[in-house]
Design a protein around this motif. Structure first.
Motif, PDB file in Angstrom:
ATOM      1  N   GLU A   1      -1.988  -4.838  -2.255  1.00 46.45           N
ATOM      2  CA  GLU A   1      -1.715  -5.818  -1.195  1.00 46.45           C
ATOM      3  C   GLU A   1      -2.083  -7.263  -1.538  1.00 46.45           C
TER       4      GLU A   1
ATOM      5  N   ASP B   1      -7.003  -6.277   1.901  1.00 47.20           N
ATOM      6  CA  ASP B   1      -7.214  -6.772   3.268  1.00 47.20           C
ATOM      7  C   ASP B   1      -8.426  -6.131   3.937  1.00 47.20           C
TER       8      ASP B   1
ATOM      9  N   HIS C   1       0.805  -1.224   0.000  1.00 44.62           N
ATOM     10  CA  HIS C   1       0.000   0.000   0.000  1.00 44.62           C
ATOM     11  C   HIS C   1       0.842   1.279   0.000  1.00 44.62           C
TER      12      HIS C   1
ATOM     13  N   ASP D   1      -3.545   3.029   8.047  1.00 40.31           N
ATOM     14  CA  ASP D   1      -2.307   3.396   7.335  1.00 40.31           C
ATOM     15  C   ASP D   1      -1.938   4.855   7.554  1.00 40.31           C
TER      16      ASP D   1
ATOM     17  N   ASN E   1       0.131   5.823  10.326  1.00 38.36           N
ATOM     18  CA  ASN E   1       1.218   5.893  11.304  1.00 38.36           C
ATOM     19  C   ASN E   1       2.294   6.865  10.841  1.00 38.36           C
TER      20      ASN E   1
ATOM     21  N   SER F   1       5.655  -1.248  13.320  1.00 34.86           N
ATOM     22  CA  SER F   1       6.355  -2.224  12.485  1.00 34.86           C
ATOM     23  C   SER F   1       7.512  -1.614  11.710  1.00 34.86           C
TER      24      SER F   1
HETATM   25  N1  LIG Z   1      -1.622  -1.484   4.099  1.00 37.58           N
HETATM   26  C1  LIG Z   1      -1.477  -2.312   5.116  1.00 37.58           C
HETATM   27  N2  LIG Z   1      -1.679  -3.588   4.965  1.00 37.58           N
HETATM   28  N3  LIG Z   1      -1.111  -1.792   6.287  1.00 37.58           N
HETATM   29  C2  LIG Z   1      -0.880  -2.546   7.452  1.00 37.58           C
HETATM   30  C3  LIG Z   1      -0.370  -1.691   8.579  1.00 37.58           C
HETATM   31  C4  LIG Z   1      -0.218  -2.471   9.847  1.00 37.58           C
HETATM   32  C5  LIG Z   1       0.217  -1.653  11.049  1.00 37.58           C
HETATM   33  N4  LIG Z   1      -0.762  -0.673  11.393  1.00 37.58           N
HETATM   34  C6  LIG Z   1       1.560  -1.000  10.764  1.00 37.58           C
HETATM   35  O1  LIG Z   1       1.695   0.179  10.755  1.00 37.58           O
HETATM   36  O2  LIG Z   1       2.496  -1.680  10.540  1.00 37.58           O
END
Ligand SMILES: NC(=[NH2+])NCCC[C@H](N)C(=O)O
Length: 421
Positions: A393, A350, A222, A249, A251, A258
């Motif tokens: 994804e 997802d 993503h 998404d 963060n 992560s």
């Molecule tokens: N596009 C995605 N699948 N994002 C997953 C993010 C998972 C988690 N919130 C992270 O920052 O790592």
């Protein structure tokens, strides 16, 4: 390579296919109006942009997503709906983080013979050649406040300059940015490569938007959406975004649990992360009141805080359970569609329940049902407002019998107007 062939045909018939229309934007408005008044099938001309990038999620198999979706029948399905695929290109991700890919240096971008945007040497060099006489204006010096000058719907604009910068820097290696956020600082992973991928995706998406074409961006993880959003905000004055995803998404470098960039694109786009969308040529920040998140069910603490602080519309699975998908999409269209001149849908596979879409790297239980996902796409199609789509994804190594890739094709078909009756 039907797309590249069709692009070549367009070239030999003299130009980019836009030349005979005096005002492509007007034609587009008329088409939109016709669709919205008749409720008819949106027939569109699209640029298909494949982004085989996995460094933003750290799970191999995600780079196989674009080809897996195409092999699951995407092109035939779209063509059956009257969609014309004018360009089919693959953003070259192989030269990025070469050490992380099989073959290392032997797979560097320049070895493809088409060093910058296209891994597909047969198609993309041709496409780029066509742009050379497209009359690119130089990048604006801010006189029009937009960073990039518009090009009246002609293909090209500032891409020549973007390519030039890439050529200069990419030909000697992969370390393109000199900032303090580097891989190995224990926090954000593959930031440098993600920025470079985003610049390349942005150039292709911008080019499509400037030609009044729909961008269909196939991920890849993503983080590819950083590129989509950069290219789109460079073109549209006010972009609305509907983000359909199990995650927000959103963060930042500080809140990511992560270190994976695919969990950060919205923080980048809103200017909340240290890496800001405006680092990419011509891009503008996304406005928080024009963003809607749909399907969220796995939010990190920092994400919750940011969503609340910014007042971002976030329809969680709880809201979908209570209100129903039809009401949620109506509200989303109202928010992302009012006072905007473009609407992007970023669809993470997802968002679906893992029982439907198991071929994703970060599955979360309690997701959208098969019908809820289709209904969302059908209603978005009916609105006639959507101008670009990310489908991201799909991890082909985790996918059984291409189930998730086939579902991605089905959902794309619904977005392009496929109806049951
Ligand atoms: N596009 C995605 N699948 N994002 C997953 C993010 C998972 C988690 N919130 C992270 O920052 O790592």
């Amino acid at each position: 390579m039907a797309g590249a062939t069709s692009e070549r045909k367009r070239q030999s018939s003299g130009g980019d296919g836009q030349g005979s229309q005096s005002d492509p934007r007007e034609a587009d408005r008329v088409a939109h109006h016709r669709r919205s008044t008749t409720g008819g099938t949106p027939a569109q001309t699209i640029n298909l942009i494949r982004v085989p990038f996995w460094l933003g999620c750290g799970r191999r198999g995600t780079e196989l997503g674009p080809d897996s979706i195409v092999e699951a029948g995407l092109i035939a399905q779209l063509e059956a709906l009257g969609v014309e695929i004018a360009v089919d290109l693959e953003v070259d991700c192989r030269g990025l983080g070469a050490e992380a890919y099989d073959g290392g240096a032997s797979l560097r971008a320049e070895d493809s013979g088409c060093p910058i945007l296209g891994a597909r040497a047969d198609g993309d060099c041709q496409v780029r050649g066509a742009e050379a006489d497209g009359g690119f204006p130089a990048r604006g010096d801010g006189a029009d406040g937009a960073g990039l000058k518009r090009n009246d719907g002609k293909i090209g604009a500032a891409e020549a300059e973007i390519q030039f910068e890439l050529e200069e820097k990419d030909g000697v290696g992969n370390t393109l940015y000199d900032d303090h956020l580097r891989d190995g600082d224990g926090k954000v992973k593959h930031l440098t490569e993600t920025k470079e991928m985003s610049r390349r995706v942005a150039a292709s998406v911008y080019r499509a938007a400037a030609a009044c074409r729909f961008s269909l961006v196939l991920g890849g993880d993503h983080s590819a959406a950083i590129g989509s959003l950069a290219g789109l905000t460079a073109h549209y004055e006010r972009l609305g975004v509907i983000w359909i995803d199990a995650h927000a998404d959103i963060n930042t470098e500080e809140t990511t649990p992560s270190g994976h960039m695919h969990g950060m694109p919205l923080a980048v786009a809103l200017g909340k992360a240290r890496f800001k969308l405006t680092e990419l040529p011509g891009a503008k920040l996304l406005r928080p009141d024009k963003l809607v998140i749909v399907g969220a069910r796995d939010l990190d603490p920092g994400e919750r805080e940011l969503i609340r602080a910014e007042g971002i519309a976030c329809f969680t699975m709880h809201d979908i359970d209570r209100l129903g998908m039809a009401a949620v999409i109506a509200k989303a269209l109202d928010i992302a569609g009012r006072d905007t001149d473009g609407m992007h849908v970023s669809f993470d596979m997802d968002s679906l329940d893992p029982s439907e879409a198991g071929g994703v790297g970060t599955p979360v239980r309690g997701g959208l049902s098969y019908r809820e996902a289709h209904l969302a796409m059908e209603l978005l199609a009916e609105s006639g407002r959507v101008t670009s789509l990310d489908l991201v994804e799909v991890n082909a190594l985790l996918d059984h019998d291409r189930r998730t890739a086939k579902l991605a094709v089905e959902l794309a078909s619904s977005l392009f107007g496929k109806r049951i009756l």
